[in-house]
Every structure is written in C-alpha cells, then in structure tokens.
Motif scaffolding. Structure first.
Motif, mmCIF file in Angstrom:
data_model
loop_
_atom_site.group_PDB
_atom_site.id
_atom_site.type_symbol
_atom_site.label_atom_id
_atom_site.label_comp_id
_atom_site.label_asym_id
_atom_site.label_seq_id
_atom_site.Cartn_x
_atom_site.Cartn_y
_atom_site.Cartn_z
ATOM 1 N N CYS A 1 -11.589 1.386 -3.749
ATOM 2 C CA CYS A 1 -11.126 0.724 -2.526
ATOM 3 C C CYS A 1 -10.896 -0.765 -2.764
ATOM 4 C CB CYS A 1 -12.120 0.936 -1.394
ATOM 5 S SG CYS A 1 -12.257 2.657 -0.882
ATOM 6 N N CYS B 1 -2.704 -4.599 -4.385
ATOM 7 C CA CYS B 1 -1.687 -4.920 -3.379
ATOM 8 C C CYS B 1 -1.519 -6.425 -3.232
ATOM 9 C CB CYS B 1 -2.035 -4.281 -2.039
ATOM 10 S SG CYS B 1 -1.774 -2.513 -2.051
ATOM 11 N N ILE C 1 -7.771 -1.222 -5.028
ATOM 12 C CA ILE C 1 -6.540 -0.959 -4.281
ATOM 13 C C ILE C 1 -6.110 -2.235 -3.560
ATOM 14 C CG2 ILE C 1 -5.710 0.175 -2.177
ATOM 15 C CD1 ILE C 1 -7.058 2.741 -3.154
ATOM 16 N N HIS D 1 0.840 -1.206 0.000
ATOM 17 C CA HIS D 1 0.000 0.000 0.000
ATOM 18 C C HIS D 1 0.870 1.249 0.000
ATOM 19 C CE1 HIS D 1 -4.065 -1.454 0.323
ATOM 20 N NE2 HIS D 1 -3.793 -2.203 1.380
ATOM 21 N N ARG E 1 2.815 1.760 -3.322
ATOM 22 C CA ARG E 1 1.938 2.168 -4.423
ATOM 23 C C ARG E 1 1.288 3.533 -4.181
ATOM 24 N NH1 ARG E 1 -0.844 -0.475 -7.660
ATOM 25 N NH2 ARG E 1 -2.807 0.114 -6.713
ATOM 26 N N ASP F 1 -0.971 4.350 -2.075
ATOM 27 C CA ASP F 1 -2.410 4.265 -1.846
ATOM 28 C C ASP F 1 -2.852 5.189 -0.726
ATOM 29 O OD1 ASP F 1 -2.653 2.397 -3.851
ATOM 30 O OD2 ASP F 1 -2.507 0.684 -2.499
ATOM 31 N N TRP G 1 -3.874 8.108 -2.776
ATOM 32 C CA TRP G 1 -4.973 7.909 -3.724
ATOM 33 C C TRP G 1 -6.336 7.764 -3.041
ATOM 34 C CZ3 TRP G 1 -4.223 9.523 -8.269
ATOM 35 C CH2 TRP G 1 -2.989 9.403 -8.889
ATOM 36 N N LYS G 2 -6.376 7.036 -1.931
ATOM 37 C CA LYS G 2 -7.668 6.825 -1.268
ATOM 38 C C LYS G 2 -8.244 8.127 -0.708
ATOM 39 C CE LYS G 2 -10.264 3.856 1.783
ATOM 40 N NZ LYS G 2 -10.263 2.822 2.794
#
Length: 190
Positions: free
Chosen positions: A124, A131, A127, A91, A94, A96, A99-100
């Motif tokens: 979500c 991963c 993502i 996570h 990347r 994340d 991004w989230k």
C-alpha cells in the motif's frame, strides 16, 4: 477401541481457526466497502470518471472493473485539484485498483502470517510512492512544492476516522504515509 489421532484434532482446530479468520477479513472488506460506497453514492459526476461528494474528506479511487475518482467537494475550487486528479489517475493507469485487492486477497488467505501483513502494508505504501513518482516525473521544481502542499492539505482534511476507514478498505486508495511521501517528492531526483 479405536482412538482419535491427536494430530487430527489439532489440524481440525487449526483449520477452523484459519477459516474463521478468512471469513472475518472478508466480512471486514465487505463492510468497509459498503460504508465507502454509501458515501460515494451521494456524489456528482464532474467529468469523465471524476466525482465530487460532500460526504468524503479525502480523494480516493474506488472500483475494480470501472474505477472512479472521488474528490471532496471542498477540493472543487482548490488550485491543487489538478495535482490530486493526476495522482488518482496514476493509480488507474498503473492498474492499482487490481493490485491492491489481489494483495488483500493474499492477506485474507494467509492472515496468520505476520510477513504477509508487513508485505501488504508495504504494498500500500509503495503504491502511493509510485503514483507520486509518476506524477512528479513531469513537474517543475515549483510544481513539486505545490504537489507537496496538495498532499499535506488532503491529509489535514482527512484527519481521523474517515481517513483510516478509506486507508483500510482493500478496494479504495487513500492518503497513506504523507510525511514520507512529501519528503520523497521534495528530494526527488530523476
């Protein structure tokens, strides 16, 4: 005399409803972040950015600028902890954690659009799938089964309110859609 244009009244009312919805989602995000942060504050540093806590039931990443991995203390002696840590590190690699919240910000602005809600839910989910794929790309067949076991055990530990609270928090990652994720792991083809 001058009369008020009915369209102006409708637009003013619609704007008010839109702003109230945005404020409501921002308050929800802030409160859910504070609840998770309070649980995460009572944690111990294990190494690097990995923390153990007695007050959480599922592993997750929390933070935007300095993302940290939080693990339940019951996972400390578990042989599957390395898989969980690899997933949570994926996570962070990347991005994340950026991004989230961006996805949630768009959801907050366009909360009235059902397509945006579907897009956020799929974001979500994707993502988590990404991963999983990142981690299992380097695993052998036996390790994939152990990784699937780790997913299942984490989801069983986190049944109920606490899992839903972490899954719904826009700044944390939890275990979402575990059944589909396990199927994808077991049937993964390079």
């Amino acid at each position: 005399g001058d009369s008020v244009n009915p369209m102006w009244v409708v637009m003013s009312l619609a704007t008010l409803i839109w702003v109230v919805g945005m404020i409501g989602l921002f308050i929800y995000a802030f409160v859910s972040f504070l609840k998770i942060k309070n649980k995460a504050d009572a944690s111990l540093l294990v190494r690097e950015n990995i923390y153990l806590s007695d007050y959480i039931d599922t592993p997750f990443v929390l933070g935007i600028l300095r993302p940290r991995i939080y693990l339940p203390s019951t996972l400390a002696e578990d042989d599957k902890a390395d898989f969980v840590i690899a997933h949570e590190k994926a996570h962070i690699r990347r991005h994340d954690h950026l991004w989230k919240p961006l996805g949630f910000l768009l959801l907050t602005i366009y909360w009235f659009n059902p397509v945006i809600w579907i897009a956020y839910i799929l974001l979500c989910r994707d993502i988590e799938f990404a991963c999983d794929e990142y981690v299992i790309g380097s695993l052998k067949e036996k390790e994939k089964k152990s990784y699937s076991d780790a997913l299942l055990s984490c989801s069983m530990r986190s049944a109920g309110f606490h899992r839903n609270m972490i899954s719904a928090c826009p700044l944390a990652f939890g275990e979402v859609g575990v059944k589909d994720r396990v199927k994808a792991v077991l049937h993964y083809k390079r």
